[in-house]
Design an enzyme around this catalytic site. Structure first.
Site, PDB file in Angstrom:
ATOM      1  CB  SER A   1      -0.951  -0.045   1.199  1.00  0.00           C
ATOM      2  OG  SER A   1      -1.962   0.918   1.079  1.00  0.00           O
TER       3      SER A   1
ATOM      4  CG  ASP B   1      -6.917  -3.590  -2.809  1.00  0.00           C
ATOM      5  OD1 ASP B   1      -7.692  -2.933  -2.109  1.00  0.00           O
ATOM      6  OD2 ASP B   1      -5.687  -3.462  -2.782  1.00  0.00           O
TER       7      ASP B   1
ATOM      8  CG  HIS C   1      -5.594  -2.761   0.612  1.00  0.00           C
ATOM      9  ND1 HIS C   1      -4.938  -2.388  -0.549  1.00  0.00           N
ATOM     10  CD2 HIS C   1      -5.079  -1.962   1.592  1.00  0.00           C
ATOM     11  CE1 HIS C   1      -4.071  -1.409  -0.283  1.00  0.00           C
ATOM     12  NE2 HIS C   1      -4.139  -1.139   1.010  1.00  0.00           N
TER      13      HIS C   1
END
Length: 224
Positions: free
Chosen positions: A83, A169, A197
């Site tokens: 991320s 995600d 995610h």
């Protein structure tokens, strides 16, 4: 001398998380004999700083910067960012390209010399319910983005890059991940179709296997 078959993975968490989020993947990699260094960025996880004490990305990224600077000159690591951690590892790629055999972006923000940080920047979501800490926020300033986040073809561009797409995600949707790859092409793309995610929780075995395959392939291609 470290066994060529065994790699050193350095894993970097995303916004609001910490090194703790890698515990499943780290255990799987260590069970295969690999070394894993999971880092807390400043004011994250159990790092002693508070969010309000972190005034810039450089300060937030300091634990990774110090770690990379302390590596032996001839050691190459597999650098993994999840991320927002994609921004952290990008800056490390620029500063320490010779210590990285391959950089892996796991559902991560990935900018580059020709795709600016401003272009990929968007509001982060708080994803975890356990052990999260407030994300340090700072004012970049009028020209801060361009200078502090600058990447070059000579350094960042010299590091092999692989993107791990997470198909389920809902935060960085697959379409956005594919856009990043299109705008800043990687050497390879791996897909974990049913990962959300947080693949380190939802698909830890698949992610661990993916990281090992990547490390084996690119360690040899970068050590000539």
């Amino acid at each position: 001398m470290m066994d060529e078959r065994k790699k050193h993975f350095v894993v970097v968490h995303g916004a609001c998380h910490g090194a703790w989020c890698w515990y499943k993947v780290a255990a799987l990699l260590r069970a295969e004999g690999h070394k894993v260094s999971a880092l807390d960025m400043a004011a994250s996880g159990i790092h002693p700083k508070r969010a309000e004490e972190v005034g810039s990305m450089a300060e937030y990224n300091q634990p990774l910067t110090e770690f990379m600077a302390a590596l032996p000159a001839d050691e190459k690591v597999v650098l993994v960012g999840h991320s927002q951690g994609g921004i952290n590892i990008s800056l490390a790629m620029e500063a320490f390209p010779h210590n990285i055999s391959v950089a892996v972006f796991v559902a991560a923000f990935m900018y580059g010399p020709h795709l600016s940080h401003r272009a990929i920047k968007q509001e982060d979501l708080s994803l975890a319910k356990l052990l999260v800490r407030g994300m340090p926020m700072w004012r970049d300033g009028n020209n801060g983005d361009d200078e502090e986040y600058a990447l070059s073809e000579e350094k960042y561009g010299s590091v092999k890059r692989v993107y791990v797409v997470c198909g389920k995600d809902k935060s960085l949707k697959e379409e956005y991940q594919r856009w990043l790859i299109q705008m800043n092409p990687t050497h390879e793309v791996c897909v974990i179709p049913h990962a959300d995610h947080m693949p380190m929780f939802s698909q830890p075995h698949q992610l661990s296997s993916c990281l090992q395959l990547i490390s084996h392939k690119y360690h040899h291609s970068s050590s000539s």
